[in-house]
Scaffold this active site. Structure first.
Site: not given
Ligand code: PGA
Length: 239
Positions: A8-10, A93, A95, A162, A168, A202, A223-224
């Site tokens: 997930n590149w966001k 998600h 977010e 999640e 994050g 994470s 994500g990251g």
């Molecule tokens: P993260 O994000 O790996 O940066 O914690 C995960 C996500 O939001 O899907």
């Protein structure tokens, strides 16, 4: 079913970066990672650039409209995602839930639009730190799973656990936490025929193997750490 690893590149990466990433990921994985299905979820503008002509990974939308078509400026429909080559769409998600006010009615409509367009939803659930501290994790997951009430039970489904406090933050859930949430979700979704449970929050190349094995999950939503193709490939190879 193979394990599933979703990058997930966001809101990161312009198209030249996406093309470079695709090249690097291709050279990292060669003919593919055995036992693993890889998915890259870039921003809409880079869907095409992130695609693999050899289909060693598929692409996903990070979001999808609750509407099928019409006067909804700025929205992208499930049909458009399918047309752009997406196999999956991320729905709900945290977010989107917290920053963009997506509630369960809206998420149920998004799931329905995905099904109409034959796009597979990756439905995200997870509790906040405050909810966890109050012992509400199971209740929160149960309420979030309720949103799937009208989703066809025989269609393949991916649910990503999640925990909001792990996204994050660098503070991943322990394998035991992931295992208990995964078991809870499997129990809640027992009547469905094809469910894969992912963990997200994470995940990195150092904790992936332990989370996968001891966490009892079928893969990760990353994500990251997924922004680096080499790291994402290493996570997908975790055993
Ligand atoms: P993260 O994000 O790996 O940066 O914690 C995960 C996500 O939001 O899907």
């Amino acid at each position: 079913m193979s394990n599933l690893f979703v990058a997930n590149w966001k809101m990161n990466m312009v198209r030249p970066q996406a093309r470079a990433y695709a090249q690097e990921l291709a050279s990292e994985i060669g003919d593919g990672v055995e036992g693993a299905e890889l998915v890259v979820a870039p921003p809409f503008t880079a869907l095409d650039a992130a695609r693999d002509p050899r289909e060693r990974w598929s692409i996903a939308g990070q979001n999808v409209s609750e509407h099928a078509a019409g006067a909804f400026t700025g929205e992208v429909s499930a049909m458009m995602l399918a047309d752009a080559g997406c196999r999956y769409a991320i729905v709900g998600h945290s977010e989107r839930r917290t920053l963009f006010g997506e509630d369960r009615q809206m998420l149920a409509r998004k799931l329905a639009r995905c099904r109409e367009a034959l796009v597979l939803p990756i439905y995200c659930v997870g509790e906040t730190k405050a909810e966890r501290d109050r012992g509400l994790t199971t209740a929160v997951l149960a309420a979030q799973v309720e949103t799937l009430a009208d989703d066809p039970p025989n269609d393949p489904l991916v649910v990503a656990y999640e925990p909001v406090w792990a996204i994050g933050t660098g503070l991943a859930a322990t394998p035991a936490d992931a295992a208990s949430a995964a078991a809870c979700l499997r129990a809640l979704l027992f009547s469905r025929s094809h469910v894969r449970i992912l963990y997200g929050g994470s995940v990195n190349s150092g904790n992936a193997a332990e989370l996968l094995v001891a966490g009892g999950v079928d893969g990760f939503l990353v994500g990251g750490a997924s922004l680096d193709a080499t790291t994402f490939a290493a996570i997908a190879r975790a055993r």
